[in-house]
Design a protein around this motif. Sequence first.
Motif, PDB file in Angstrom:
ATOM      1  N   UNK A 169     -58.164 -16.690 -31.889  1.00 55.77           N
ATOM      2  CA  UNK A 169     -58.389 -17.233 -33.228  1.00 55.77           C
ATOM      3  C   UNK A 169     -59.062 -18.598 -33.156  1.00 55.77           C
ATOM      4  N   UNK A 170     -58.499 -19.493 -32.350  1.00 51.10           N
ATOM      5  CA  UNK A 170     -59.039 -20.850 -32.249  1.00 51.10           C
ATOM      6  C   UNK A 170     -60.447 -20.828 -31.672  1.00 51.10           C
ATOM      7  N   UNK A 171     -60.663 -20.029 -30.640  1.00 53.78           N
ATOM      8  CA  UNK A 171     -61.982 -19.966 -30.020  1.00 53.78           C
ATOM      9  C   UNK A 171     -63.031 -19.449 -31.004  1.00 53.78           C
ATOM     10  N   UNK A 172     -62.686 -18.412 -31.761  1.00 56.01           N
ATOM     11  CA  UNK A 172     -63.625 -17.843 -32.726  1.00 56.01           C
ATOM     12  C   UNK A 172     -64.001 -18.861 -33.801  1.00 56.01           C
ATOM     13  N   UNK A 173     -63.019 -19.615 -34.262  1.00 57.22           N
ATOM     14  CA  UNK A 173     -63.305 -20.588 -35.314  1.00 57.22           C
ATOM     15  C   UNK A 173     -64.075 -21.793 -34.778  1.00 57.22           C
ATOM     16  N   UNK A 174     -63.825 -22.186 -33.533  1.00 59.64           N
ATOM     17  CA  UNK A 174     -64.626 -23.254 -32.940  1.00 59.64           C
ATOM     18  C   UNK A 174     -66.081 -22.810 -32.775  1.00 59.64           C
ATOM     19  N   UNK A 175     -66.274 -21.535 -32.474  1.00 63.54           N
ATOM     20  CA  UNK A 175     -67.639 -20.999 -32.425  1.00 63.54           C
ATOM     21  C   UNK A 175     -68.290 -21.068 -33.803  1.00 63.54           C
ATOM     22  N   UNK A 176     -67.525 -20.708 -34.847  1.00 63.26           N
ATOM     23  CA  UNK A 176     -68.055 -20.788 -36.211  1.00 63.26           C
ATOM     24  C   UNK A 176     -68.427 -22.221 -36.560  1.00 63.26           C
TER      25      UNK A 176
END
Length: 358
Positions: A169-176
């Motif tokens: 979750x955190x990784x995906x949102x940091x990518x966003x």
Amino acid sequence: MKANIDRYDNFLSTLCGPSSRTWTDVQESALLEPYTYITANPGKEILSKLVDGFNLWLNVPEDKLAVINRVASLLHNASLLVDDIEDDSQLRRGIPVAHKIYGVPQTLNTANYVYFLAYQELSTLRPTIQHRTTSASPANGLGDDRPAAEKPEPDFARRIIPDHDLDIVVNAELMSLHRGQGLDILWRDTLRCPTEDEYVEMVKDKTGGLLRITVKLLMACATTNTNIDYIPLTNLIGIYYQIRDDYMNLQSNQYADNKGFAEDLSEGKFSFPIVHGILEKPENRQIMNVLKKRPKSPTLKHHTISYLKDTTKSFDYTLAVLEKLDRQARGELERLSGNPMLSVILDKLRVAAPALCP
């Protein structure tokens, strides 16, 4: 002092044993100086207030809530260090930005280091998560021989955000977040005005990324309302906040004191009112040429602000959009059974908007 080359005779053996290298508190403090500098002068702490507001619904245990607050603060302030470098900002919260004092290399390294500190904090949630997601025993401690289809679904399985997927979750949102920031920079540096829809989508990624990280962590660790999706409301608040920030940057005396007068024009930024002004009269290239010059003096800035106010009515349009988003946010709060803390935040954001520069 004479060098002792003999120390390298059996150097390999020293690398095979336990490391004698010790990272000291003094070294840690020195490395974190740019971060300590920016956090010593806190802003309005909107993010922490949003945490408290959403937690009114979600009732996250205090120990986990403390971790989530630390993760959010680390990521937020690290992103500000990088953002100020990318925008060549001069002020943050009314004082010189960190990289003007500590330099770009050290500030960048510190910001990246703090991102990893946030992941280290996140790891403290894992032991409980692993226990909950691997446990299959019923409450009485006896085996459950019923077919899988007849077994009651565990509470954590009904979560909108599975608590065992926090790293993902955190990784995906940091990518966003970085995708949104990347587009914002690309448009600025190539002098390409986005459409309004493109801009809103960029903001959903850039500003919404950190908000979604925080709310998704809360949802994953919640003890109540675990089956309710609060992400649409989170996205709405993020978009509202950024459009309001764009408006205030060009119109608020307080923002001028904290970040400099109409700093978005100095950065060449395609903010919401600027995008509207360009698209409203595409045949007139005044704004595009001003953005190209990245003006530092007030003359061109005052002229551009007057053009946006009187010719394209971009500030009126922005306020009308904010009013619509505010109304929808309040409607969503009511649909979700109400939340006085979040309502107060919306009230404060709404009241601040008319504080205009002369």
